[in-house]
Design an enzyme around this catalytic site. Structure first.
Site, mmCIF file in Angstrom:
data_model
loop_
_atom_site.group_PDB
_atom_site.id
_atom_site.type_symbol
_atom_site.label_atom_id
_atom_site.label_comp_id
_atom_site.label_asym_id
_atom_site.label_seq_id
_atom_site.Cartn_x
_atom_site.Cartn_y
_atom_site.Cartn_z
ATOM 1 N N THR A 95 1.034 -1.257 0.111
ATOM 2 C CA THR A 95 -0.113 -0.059 -0.014
ATOM 3 C C THR A 95 0.835 1.365 0.105
ATOM 4 O O THR A 95 1.700 1.317 0.805
ATOM 5 C CB THR A 95 -1.022 0.062 1.379
ATOM 6 N N LYS A 170 -7.201 1.075 -2.707
ATOM 7 C CA LYS A 170 -6.859 1.040 -1.426
ATOM 8 C C LYS A 170 -7.003 1.909 -0.506
ATOM 9 O O LYS A 170 -7.323 1.723 0.713
ATOM 10 C CB LYS A 170 -5.402 0.217 -1.356
ATOM 11 N N LYS A 238 0.652 4.821 8.289
ATOM 12 C CA LYS A 238 1.281 5.219 7.037
ATOM 13 C C LYS A 238 0.046 5.472 5.987
ATOM 14 O O LYS A 238 -0.099 6.483 5.030
ATOM 15 C CB LYS A 238 2.284 4.579 6.571
#
Length: 287
Positions: A95, A170, A238
């Site tokens: 990701t 995502k 993150k």
């Protein structure tokens, strides 16, 4: 196809083991060699560097931690793009930033190398069980070529468009997960404060409109005091930062996601619990 895999963490290990169980030949590289012991014991081969790995295989999957790790693996004089051959396929399942996926895809296309950004959802449970959901950006023909491999560890494969589209999908996934993780945490905090039986509460919620993956997967771990990472808190933070950066570019205000990011910043940056699972968020209330 001879398969290379870079990244043997929690997710990578589960995916590699499924590829091996399906009879595929897999060569692996990991920055910390000791973390590859489990897959090597199951039949994977070792490569000493990304350059050595890409020389031996037809397709490379990568699953690393942060965008800077993706840059290190793909770009620069020691990266995959510097050593890959025309016709090879590179699939990044990290990701990461959509803009970085676009940059890698465009540079690869100039060299005749096929690239997909293909982040996944489903956590460690999905990686082990082979039931991940894959969100793909890149060329449809490239996806068709690697779909038989993706099927070994996924139940859903969805193509969203060109380079970076998988990463955007995502981000939408992580925005939703942010809501379910904060909802799970606050529901349990409230239920305990009011003297309810937490197992009964979880069973009841999972049977109604509140049912969700976070409740099913991480609720039982919280009750057992199990904060081992199915997904690292530092990696989720993150992801939330990337999602909010992208939202800002779109001139979107996402206050719920912003609140979740702030909570995970306390957990990771102030409490130093980034190596624990996302379910450790409850520690902001429970000792």
């Amino acid at each position: 196809m001879r398969i290379g895999f870079i990244g043997t963490g929690v997710m990578g290990t589960g995916i590699i083991n499924n590829l091996l169980r399906a009879g595929e030949q897999v060569t692996v590289f990991n920055r910390t060699p000791a973390h590859a012991k489990a897959v090597l014991a199951n039949g994977a081969s070792w490569a000493a560097s990304p350059a050595a790995l890409v020389a031996k295989v037809d397709v490379v999957f990568t699953m690393v931690g942060f965008p800077q790790d993706v840059e290190a693996v793909y770009l620069g004089p020691t990266g995959l793009l510097a050593h890959a051959r025309p016709g090879q396929i590179l699939v990044d399942m990290t990701t990461s930033r959509p803009s970085l996926a676009q940059q890698i895809g465009e540079q690869a296309r100039e060299k005749g190398i096929a690239v997909l950004d293909a982040p996944v959802s489903g956590g460690d449970i999905g990686a082990k069980a082979g039931t991940l959901t894959v969100m793909v950006g890149g060329d449809a023909q490239t996806l068709t070529a690697v779909t038989p491999l993706l099927r070994h560890f996924s139940k859903e494969i969805n193509h969203f468009g060109g380079f970076g589209a998988g990463q955007h999908a995502k981000m939408a996934n992580q925005i939703m997960v942010a809501g379910t993780m904060t909802g799970l945490t606050e529901a349990l905090v409230y239920a305990r404060a009011t003297g309810l039986d937490l197992k009964q509460v979880m069973t009841t919620l999972q049977g109604g409109a509140a049912a969700n993956f976070s409740l099913q997967s991480y609720g039982p771990r919280i009750l057992k005091g199990d904060y081992t990472p199915g997904f690292f808190a530092k990696h989720f933070l993150k992801d939330l930062r990337i999602a909010l950066d992208e939202a800002q570019r779109q001139q979107l205000n996402l206050p719920s996601t912003q609140a979740a990011k702030q909570l995970y910043e306390v957990l990771v940056d102030q409490r130093g619990l980034g190596e624990e699972g996302t379910q450790a968020l409850v520690k902001l209330w429970w000792s």
